[in-house]
Write an enzyme that holds these catalytic residues in place. Structure first.
Site, PDB file in Angstrom:
ATOM      1  N   GLU A 153      14.312 -30.676 -27.083  1.00 50.70           N
ATOM      2  CA  GLU A 153      14.990 -31.379 -25.917  1.00 50.70           C
ATOM      3  C   GLU A 153      14.952 -32.836 -26.209  1.00 50.70           C
ATOM      4  OE1 GLU A 153      13.590 -33.530 -23.763  1.00 50.70           O
ATOM      5  OE2 GLU A 153      11.520 -32.953 -23.886  1.00 50.70           O
ATOM      6  N   GLU A 157      14.672 -39.128 -18.478  1.00 47.95           N
ATOM      7  CA  GLU A 157      14.584 -38.858 -17.027  1.00 47.95           C
ATOM      8  C   GLU A 157      15.847 -39.677 -16.557  1.00 47.95           C
ATOM      9  OE1 GLU A 157       9.977 -38.633 -16.964  1.00 47.95           O
ATOM     10  OE2 GLU A 157      10.946 -39.106 -15.121  1.00 47.95           O
ATOM     11  N   LYS A 208      12.307 -33.994 -33.747  1.00 46.76           N
ATOM     12  CA  LYS A 208      11.992 -34.637 -32.258  1.00 46.76           C
ATOM     13  C   LYS A 208      10.801 -35.827 -32.249  1.00 46.76           C
ATOM     14  CE  LYS A 208      10.881 -34.598 -27.733  1.00 46.76           C
ATOM     15  NZ  LYS A 208      11.403 -34.557 -26.822  1.00 46.76           N
ATOM     16  N   ASN A 212      11.764 -39.924 -31.401  1.00 46.12           N
ATOM     17  CA  ASN A 212      10.945 -40.754 -30.355  1.00 46.12           C
ATOM     18  C   ASN A 212      10.303 -41.683 -30.807  1.00 46.12           C
ATOM     19  OD1 ASN A 212      12.191 -39.443 -28.266  1.00 46.12           O
ATOM     20  ND2 ASN A 212      10.318 -38.323 -27.557  1.00 46.12           N
ATOM     21  N   GLY A 257      10.939 -56.099 -23.142  1.00 54.23           N
ATOM     22  CA  GLY A 257      10.098 -56.015 -21.923  1.00 54.23           C
ATOM     23  C   GLY A 257       8.852 -56.144 -21.847  1.00 54.23           C
ATOM     24  N   CYS A 264       7.002 -39.348 -22.607  1.00 51.80           N
ATOM     25  CA  CYS A 264       7.496 -38.881 -23.726  1.00 51.80           C
ATOM     26  C   CYS A 264       6.817 -39.863 -24.603  1.00 51.80           C
ATOM     27  CB  CYS A 264       8.844 -38.658 -23.911  1.00 51.80           C
ATOM     28  SG  CYS A 264       9.307 -37.183 -23.242  1.00 51.80           S
ATOM     29  N   LYS A 267       3.046 -40.245 -25.543  1.00 44.63           N
ATOM     30  CA  LYS A 267       2.475 -39.026 -26.186  1.00 44.63           C
ATOM     31  C   LYS A 267       2.912 -38.630 -27.431  1.00 44.63           C
ATOM     32  CE  LYS A 267       4.341 -35.203 -24.075  1.00 44.63           C
ATOM     33  NZ  LYS A 267       4.593 -33.935 -24.897  1.00 44.63           N
TER      34      LYS A 267
HETATM   35  C1  UDX Z   1      12.451 -40.593 -23.670  1.00 46.11           C
HETATM   36  C2  UDX Z   1      13.673 -40.162 -24.900  1.00 46.11           C
HETATM   37  O1  UDX Z   1      14.631 -41.224 -24.421  1.00 46.11           O
HETATM   38  C3  UDX Z   1      13.945 -38.878 -24.762  1.00 46.11           C
HETATM   39  O2  UDX Z   1      14.992 -38.582 -25.710  1.00 46.11           O
HETATM   40  C4  UDX Z   1      12.701 -38.093 -24.874  1.00 46.11           C
HETATM   41  O3  UDX Z   1      13.092 -36.694 -25.223  1.00 46.11           O
HETATM   42  C5  UDX Z   1      11.867 -38.256 -23.733  1.00 46.11           C
HETATM   43  O4  UDX Z   1      11.445 -39.736 -23.960  1.00 46.11           O
HETATM   44  P1  UDX Z   1      12.425 -41.200 -21.213  1.00 46.11           P
HETATM   45  O5  UDX Z   1      10.900 -41.065 -21.377  1.00 46.11           O
HETATM   46  O6  UDX Z   1      12.968 -40.303 -20.055  1.00 46.11           O
HETATM   47  O7  UDX Z   1      13.220 -40.574 -22.425  1.00 46.11           O
HETATM   48  O8  UDX Z   1      12.827 -42.665 -20.993  1.00 46.11           O
HETATM   49  P2  UDX Z   1      13.724 -43.938 -21.818  1.00 46.11           P
HETATM   50  O9  UDX Z   1      14.830 -44.072 -20.877  1.00 46.11           O
HETATM   51  O10 UDX Z   1      14.376 -43.362 -23.319  1.00 46.11           O
HETATM   52  O11 UDX Z   1      12.914 -45.261 -21.557  1.00 46.11           O
HETATM   53  C6  UDX Z   1      11.627 -44.892 -22.209  1.00 46.11           C
HETATM   54  C7  UDX Z   1      10.724 -46.189 -22.075  1.00 46.11           C
HETATM   55  O12 UDX Z   1      11.081 -47.130 -22.733  1.00 46.11           O
HETATM   56  C8  UDX Z   1      10.772 -46.605 -20.576  1.00 46.11           C
HETATM   57  O13 UDX Z   1       9.644 -47.294 -20.106  1.00 46.11           O
HETATM   58  C9  UDX Z   1      11.961 -48.048 -20.820  1.00 46.11           C
HETATM   59  O14 UDX Z   1      11.546 -49.072 -19.737  1.00 46.11           O
HETATM   60  C10 UDX Z   1      11.431 -48.395 -22.183  1.00 46.11           C
HETATM   61  N1  UDX Z   1      12.552 -49.086 -22.904  1.00 46.11           N
HETATM   62  C11 UDX Z   1      13.691 -48.499 -23.064  1.00 46.11           C
HETATM   63  C12 UDX Z   1      12.510 -50.451 -23.291  1.00 46.11           C
HETATM   64  O15 UDX Z   1      11.278 -51.249 -23.014  1.00 46.11           O
HETATM   65  N2  UDX Z   1      13.532 -51.237 -24.160  1.00 46.11           N
HETATM   66  C13 UDX Z   1      14.512 -50.504 -24.466  1.00 46.11           C
HETATM   67  O16 UDX Z   1      15.471 -51.137 -24.864  1.00 46.11           O
HETATM   68  C14 UDX Z   1      14.658 -49.061 -23.876  1.00 46.11           C
END
Ligand code: UDX
Length: 445
Positions: A153, A157, A208, A212, A257, A264, A267
């Site tokens: 997947e 979130e 996958k 990530n 940031g 995800c 991990k």
């Molecule tokens: C992520 C992946 O996007 C998804 O494909 C995977 O299967 C699960 O992990 P998610 O953990 O829901 O999804 O969050 P995402 O919106 O991707 O953000 C991840 C983290 O990165 C957050 O803490 C966000 O604040 C940070 N982030 C994201 C940044 O610091 N800068 C960015 O430009 C983008």
């Protein structure tokens, strides 16, 4: 030409089994039901199954409740595996695979599912859970009859339903012996109109983890550019804009940031590094990606100290606890590390989050959890914006907040607020990767 996924799927209805009704399992079940399939869901926790059967949704994810409600007639929930095996041939496995103390994935839940299914040549285990590369091959070797398909997947979130229904790609990995099952898996996704990447199992598993890890690398990269920009007088938001227009780079995941968090990225990046190490290869780049992320979480403390000197007895407001906005998920959230560091420095931490307050109470020992942003900011010597919740932009910074704070210092960990306006209103504003002094001179401690 746009096709209506719901109607075009009806032609090839395939009863579907979903094992594990957590976040991934429920989104998968709801979306397959939306596509017109009968979906039989199994979870070993009776209370969860009972509440799902009553139509209650145990997690917060936009559109999920709506889809589960609309698909009610096509969805069934049970704690038993037998009725699922009886009704469905494709068994989507979405049990969790948390990291163990060694950093390897804990596959005990997956193993239990494999054991329970036993020998069956009528069924395919379709792996949605994130597993180490090599897992599928090992299972297929042990259970020769059982079909095995890797179908990772890529759901975010907060937009998981939309991600499922409009994926960039669908990955379907299988060995020759399971190719008929792989075709059936590909067929259920076909109405979504996305490219389907048919590959072997190990490559699917690697896609996958590598995806990530690459995204995490992109974040750590821009965070380091931000840190250097602070020293050299460049503005990382401008840099990212200029870089992102290069199609080979792209604009996404270039927001500097205070580090990535969530269930995800941390991990999966560690899992891939560990997996490489187990195979005898030291994955140097990922080692740095992880370290940069850990240091990024701590840099905020230094920025506060630059303005306030010692933090002993200082009142520090943390705005946001969740790892990103629009979720109450605090797993691996930067706020946890930051709060612990600040408490360690002797500061009094008051944290506020619009939805993750309850989790914050459990997970931020030594911190006070405030009922509103204004309450957290009242009398504060400094504020850190940790999560970019829209309501933090709506605060009356120049008026009420300015009056209430003991000293007007903002460390904006997401470059989310209007630094110029804040500086004009008399705040000392520190973003991430913004030139020093350009947005208001630091105030004396
Ligand atoms: C992520 C992946 O996007 C998804 O494909 C995977 O299967 C699960 O992990 P998610 O953990 O829901 O999804 O969050 P995402 O919106 O991707 O953000 C991840 C983290 O990165 C957050 O803490 C966000 O604040 C940070 N982030 C994201 C940044 O610091 N800068 C960015 O430009 C983008």
């Amino acid at each position: 030409m746009a096709t209506d996924p719901t109607t075009s799927a009806l032609a090839e209805r395939e009863p579907i089994g979903v094992i594990g009704c957590g976040w991934v399992g429920l989104v998968t079940a709801a979306c397959f039901a939306e596509l017109g399939h009968d979906v039989h869901c199994r979870d070993i926790v009776p209370e969860k199954i009972e509440s799902l059967a009553r139509g209650e949704v145990p997690i917060f994810e936009p559109r999920l409740a709506e889809l589960l409600e609309r698909g009610r007639e096509r969805l069934s929930f049970t704690t038993e595996l037998a009725p699922v095996l009886e009704r469905a041939r494709l068994l989507f496995c979405a049990v969790d695979t948390p990291p163990t103390h060694s950093g390897d994935a804990d596959l005990s839940r997956v193993e239990r599912v494999v054991d329970e299914i036993g020998e069956s040549s009528d069924h395919a285990l379709v792996m949605k859970s994130t597993v180490p590369v090599g897992t599928g091959r090992a299972i297929a070797r042990r259970r020769e009859g059982l079909g095995y398909v890797s179908n990772p997947e890529f759901l975010k979130e907060g937009s998981a339903v939309d991600d499922f229904m409009g994926p960039d790609r669908v990955v379907v990995g299988a060995e020759e012996s399971a190719s008929a099952f792989a075709e059936r898996v590909a067929a259920v996704y076909q109405p979504l109109g996305a490219p389907i990447v048919r590959t072997d199992v190990a490559s699917a598993e690697m896609i996958k983890l590598a995806s990530n890890a690459f995204l995490a690398t992109k974040i750590s990269f821009i965070n380091e550019i931000a840190n250097v920009s602070e020293e050299l007088g460049a503005d990382v938001t401008e840099v990212a804009r200029g870089m992102g227009l290069d199609e080979r780079i792209g604009p996404k995941f270039l927001q500097a940031g205070i580090g990535y968090g969530g269930s995800c990225f941390p991990k999966d990046v560690s899992a891939l590094k560990q997996l490489a190490g187990n195979s005898g290869y030291h994955f140097q780049l990922l080692t740095a990606v992880i370290e940069v992320n850990e240091l990024q979480k701590r840099r905020t403390v230094g920025k506060l100290k630059k303005h306030l000197g010692s933090l002993v007895g200082r009142e520090i407001a943390l705005l946001g606890v969740a790892f990103k906005p629009h979720t109450d998920d605090v797993r691996e959230a930067t706020s946890l590390v930051l709060a612990a560091r600040l408490v360690g420095e002797g500061a009094n931490v008051r944290a506020y989050d619009p939805v993750a307050g309850a989790h914050a109470r459990e997970l931020l020992p030594g911190a006070h959890v405030s009922g509103s942003a204004l309450e957290a900011l009242d009398g504060a010597d400094g504020a850190v914006l940790v999560t970019e919740w829209p309501e933090f932009r709506e605060l009356d910074w120049a008026g009420e907040v300015r009056e209430r704070m003991a000293s007007p210092l903002i460390v904006d960990g997401r470059n989310f607020l209007d630094g110029h306006a804040l500086a004009e209103a008399g705040f000392s504003y520190e973003g991430v990767g913004r030139p020093r002094g350009a947005l208001g001179a630091p105030s004396p401690a």
